[in-house]
Design a protein around this motif. Sequence first.
Motif, short mmCIF file in Angstrom:
data_model
loop_
_atom_site.label_atom_id
_atom_site.label_comp_id
_atom_site.label_asym_id
_atom_site.label_seq_id
_atom_site.Cartn_x
_atom_site.Cartn_y
_atom_site.Cartn_z
N ARG A 19 0.85 -1.36 -0.03
CA ARG A 19 0.11 -0.07 -0.05
C ARG A 19 0.98 1.08 0.02
O ARG A 19 0.44 2.31 -0.79
CB ARG A 19 -0.98 -0.14 1.25
CG ARG A 19 -1.95 -1.03 1.42
CD ARG A 19 -2.45 -1.34 2.82
NE ARG A 19 -1.51 -1.32 3.72
CZ ARG A 19 -1.59 -1.43 4.85
NH1 ARG A 19 -2.80 -1.54 5.34
NH2 ARG A 19 -0.66 -1.84 5.76
N THR A 20 1.74 1.45 0.83
CA THR A 20 2.79 2.46 0.77
C THR A 20 4.23 2.39 0.46
O THR A 20 4.88 3.21 0.19
CB THR A 20 3.13 2.64 2.28
OG1 THR A 20 3.88 1.53 2.88
CG2 THR A 20 1.85 2.89 3.13
N GLN A 21 4.24 1.13 -0.59
CA GLN A 21 5.75 0.96 -0.88
C GLN A 21 6.84 1.03 -0.15
O GLN A 21 7.84 1.71 -0.54
CB GLN A 21 5.74 1.60 -2.50
CG GLN A 21 4.70 1.33 -3.50
CD GLN A 21 5.15 0.32 -4.32
OE1 GLN A 21 6.24 0.43 -5.05
NE2 GLN A 21 4.56 -0.71 -4.13
N ARG A 22 6.72 0.81 1.06
CA ARG A 22 7.65 0.83 2.12
C ARG A 22 8.27 -0.53 2.40
O ARG A 22 7.19 -1.50 2.41
CB ARG A 22 7.13 1.40 3.30
CG ARG A 22 6.65 2.88 3.15
CD ARG A 22 7.84 3.75 3.08
NE ARG A 22 7.50 5.12 2.76
CZ ARG A 22 8.22 6.29 2.55
NH1 ARG A 22 9.50 6.20 2.97
NH2 ARG A 22 7.87 7.49 2.28
N VAL A 23 9.44 -0.60 2.74
CA VAL A 23 10.11 -2.08 3.06
C VAL A 23 10.59 -1.81 4.56
O VAL A 23 11.07 -0.78 4.96
CB VAL A 23 11.13 -2.43 2.42
CG1 VAL A 23 12.38 -1.41 2.12
CG2 VAL A 23 11.54 -3.80 2.76
N HIS A 24 10.10 -2.83 5.22
CA HIS A 24 10.44 -2.93 6.80
C HIS A 24 11.58 -3.67 7.21
O HIS A 24 11.67 -5.00 6.32
CB HIS A 24 9.20 -3.13 7.50
CG HIS A 24 8.21 -2.00 7.48
ND1 HIS A 24 8.08 -1.10 8.12
CD2 HIS A 24 6.86 -2.26 6.71
CE1 HIS A 24 7.03 -0.35 7.97
NE2 HIS A 24 6.27 -1.14 6.78
N ASP A 25 12.52 -3.41 8.15
CA ASP A 25 13.42 -4.49 8.50
C ASP A 25 12.94 -5.07 9.70
O ASP A 25 12.57 -4.52 10.89
CB ASP A 25 14.55 -3.71 8.89
CG ASP A 25 15.71 -4.48 9.50
OD1 ASP A 25 15.45 -5.70 9.79
OD2 ASP A 25 16.70 -3.96 9.67
N LEU A 26 12.38 -6.40 9.73
CA LEU A 26 11.82 -7.07 10.88
C LEU A 26 12.43 -7.28 12.03
O LEU A 26 12.30 -7.55 13.11
CB LEU A 26 11.23 -8.57 10.49
CG LEU A 26 10.05 -8.23 9.20
CD1 LEU A 26 9.66 -9.62 9.04
CD2 LEU A 26 8.83 -7.56 9.92
N ASP A 27 14.00 -7.13 11.73
CA ASP A 27 14.89 -7.27 12.90
C ASP A 27 14.79 -6.10 13.82
O ASP A 27 15.21 -5.95 14.69
CB ASP A 27 16.34 -7.51 12.51
CG ASP A 27 16.40 -8.71 11.91
OD1 ASP A 27 15.63 -9.70 12.32
OD2 ASP A 27 17.49 -9.14 11.28
N ALA A 28 14.33 -4.96 13.32
CA ALA A 28 14.38 -3.68 13.86
C ALA A 28 12.85 -3.00 13.92
O ALA A 28 12.88 -1.58 14.37
CB ALA A 28 15.31 -2.62 13.18
N LEU A 61 -0.36 -4.68 9.05
CA LEU A 61 0.12 -4.90 7.75
C LEU A 61 -0.13 -6.65 7.55
O LEU A 61 -0.66 -7.11 6.52
CB LEU A 61 1.65 -4.81 7.65
CG LEU A 61 2.33 -5.02 6.33
CD1 LEU A 61 1.58 -4.56 5.20
CD2 LEU A 61 3.57 -4.91 6.20
N MET A 62 -0.02 -7.37 8.40
CA MET A 62 -0.30 -8.59 8.49
C MET A 62 -1.77 -9.04 8.37
O MET A 62 -2.40 -9.82 7.57
CB MET A 62 0.07 -9.37 9.61
CG MET A 62 1.57 -9.52 10.03
SD MET A 62 2.65 -10.59 9.00
CE MET A 62 3.46 -9.29 8.07
N ALA A 63 -2.71 -8.09 9.11
CA ALA A 63 -4.01 -8.51 9.18
C ALA A 63 -4.53 -7.97 7.82
O ALA A 63 -5.59 -8.43 7.17
CB ALA A 63 -4.64 -7.46 10.24
N ALA A 64 -3.82 -6.87 7.10
CA ALA A 64 -4.40 -6.58 5.66
C ALA A 64 -3.78 -7.23 4.65
O ALA A 64 -4.47 -7.34 3.59
CB ALA A 64 -3.89 -5.02 5.50
N GLU A 65 -2.82 -8.07 4.89
CA GLU A 65 -2.13 -9.04 3.85
C GLU A 65 -2.02 -8.30 2.66
O GLU A 65 -2.15 -8.76 1.63
CB GLU A 65 -3.32 -10.05 3.84
CG GLU A 65 -3.50 -10.83 4.84
CD GLU A 65 -4.30 -12.19 4.71
OE1 GLU A 65 -5.14 -12.36 3.54
OE2 GLU A 65 -4.35 -13.13 5.38
N THR A 66 -1.35 -7.31 2.85
CA THR A 66 -0.87 -6.38 1.62
C THR A 66 0.68 -6.18 1.65
O THR A 66 1.27 -5.48 1.22
CB THR A 66 -1.38 -4.77 1.48
OG1 THR A 66 -1.14 -4.41 2.75
CG2 THR A 66 -2.81 -5.09 1.55
#
Length: 72
Positions: A17-26, A36-41
């Motif tokens: 949706r936002t074209q953002r990438v997250h670092d799951l370690d941080a 985000l998980m709930a929206a499944e996007t």
Amino acid sequence: MTRPTRFEHSQWLGDKRTQRVHDLDAATDACAIDELMAAETFLCFGPDTLPEARNRCYRPCRHCVTDDADAA
Ligand SMILES: [Zn+2]
């Protein structure tokens, strides 16, 4: 925060949706990974790297990606 179990082998998670990438370690609460998980996007990258995310025109999340020059 707790890493989503389905991504225990991935570090980088994109939000379509936002074209953002997250670092799951941080990731922080501000990243709203649970939402985000709930929206499944979301999507993962292959290879699971920040450069690959950039190649797909994803921008680093300013909350969790700190080693980036063009984070807004
Ligand atoms: Zn983030």
